[in-house]
Every structure is written in structure tokens, then in C-alpha cells.
Enzyme design. Structure first.
Site, PDB file in Angstrom:
ATOM      1  N   LYS A 144      13.055 -13.408 107.256  1.00  0.00           N
ATOM      2  CA  LYS A 144      12.668 -14.785 107.536  1.00  0.00           C
ATOM      3  C   LYS A 144      13.473 -15.798 106.724  1.00  0.00           C
ATOM      4  O   LYS A 144      13.868 -16.832 107.237  1.00  0.00           O
ATOM      5  CB  LYS A 144      11.173 -14.955 107.279  1.00  0.00           C
ATOM      6  CG  LYS A 144      10.601 -16.202 107.883  1.00  0.00           C
ATOM      7  CD  LYS A 144       9.111 -16.140 108.082  1.00  0.00           C
ATOM      8  CE  LYS A 144       8.327 -16.072 106.823  1.00  0.00           C
ATOM      9  NZ  LYS A 144       6.902 -16.226 107.013  1.00  0.00           N
TER      10      LYS A 144
ATOM     11  N   LYS B 233      11.341  -9.962 109.318  1.00  0.00           N
ATOM     12  CA  LYS B 233      11.424  -9.556 107.915  1.00  0.00           C
ATOM     13  C   LYS B 233      12.443 -10.381 107.139  1.00  0.00           C
ATOM     14  O   LYS B 233      12.261 -10.679 105.974  1.00  0.00           O
ATOM     15  CB  LYS B 233      11.782  -8.066 107.826  1.00  0.00           C
ATOM     16  CG  LYS B 233      10.660  -7.177 108.284  1.00  0.00           C
ATOM     17  CD  LYS B 233      10.997  -5.717 108.135  1.00  0.00           C
ATOM     18  CE  LYS B 233       9.813  -4.889 108.541  1.00  0.00           C
ATOM     19  NZ  LYS B 233      10.058  -3.943 109.573  1.00  0.00           N
TER      20      LYS B 233
END
Length: 130
Positions: free
Chosen positions: A44, A42
């Protein structure tokens, strides 16, 4: 042979990760570490290293027998392929132990223990990143 499965992102390696992996390795004969795929992380945008770099770093650690990239799909596939006897969770992983156990036993077709590893809670990648 008892296979232990640990998993995580392992973007910024720190003493908490090493503690988690050492304690996980002590529970069995073989430690397989699943590295979260870039596409499934999430945070990233906050990653410092890509999935292959993270896998290589974890593979180089002494307690680790095998480091592999997780499934692009779901953890069910990864658990089925790894076929662990024990799954370890870090102190900060939000997974429910009973749900993980139920999913793992369905995936593998045999009893799977789930153990939460505590200790070194002062270390977290999020805190280090901030």
C-alpha cells in the site's frame, strides 16, 4: 454470453497489463476486471494511485467492458457477484489454479475455468517501481 474475470492492482499500467487484458478479453464476450482495494494491497505504501484512479484507468482500456473495485472482505464475495465463466490469472499471480477453480465453483454454483495468461514476463510493476 461468456463472462471473463481478470483481477489485479494495476497501479502502474504497462504493456504486460495490456497483454493480460487483451488475451483475457479474447476468451469470452464480456471482460470484467476486478481492481484490488487499497486496504487489501500489501504494498500500500508503494501505490502511486488510489483505487478509484486505478479503476478509472483500467475502465478506459479498450478490451475492458467493466472495471469494478473488489470486495473489502474476500475474493469469494467478488467472484459470487461477478459470476464468471472463466477467471484469468497473470503469469506472476501466485494463486493456484485448482484452488481458484474450486473456490469459484463453490461461489457461483457452476463450472468455472481458470486460465493463466503468459507473455510479456519482462514487464512487472515491481521492476518498473524499482
Amino acid at each position: 454470453m461468456t463472462t471473463v474475470m481478470a483481477q489485479g492492482t494495476f497501479d502502474i499500467l504497462h504493456p504486460g497489463h495490456l497483454h493480460y487484458l487483451q488475451k483475457s478479453a479474447q476468451l469470452g464476450d464480456k471482460l470484467v476486471v476486478i481492481i484490488s482495494r487499497d486496504s487489501r494491497v500489501k504494498e500500500k505504501k508503494g501505490l502511486h494511485f488510489n483505487e478509484e484512479e486505478r479503476r478509472e484507468m483500467v475502465q478506459a482500456l479498450k478490451p475492458v467492458d467493466q472495471a469494478v473495485l473488489g470486495s473489502e472482505g474476500d475474493i469469494y464475495t467478488t467472484v459470487k457477484e461477478t459470476d464468471p465463466d472463466i477467471i484469468t490469472l497473470g503469469y506472476d499471480q501466485k494463486h493456484d489454479e485448482k484452488e481458484v477453480q474450486k473456490m469459484a465453483e463453490k461461489a457461483t454454483g457452476h463450472k468455472v475455468q481458470v486460465k493463466r495468461i503468459s507473455g510479456l514476463e519482462n514487464y512487472s510493476s515491481s521492476n518498473i517501481r524499482n
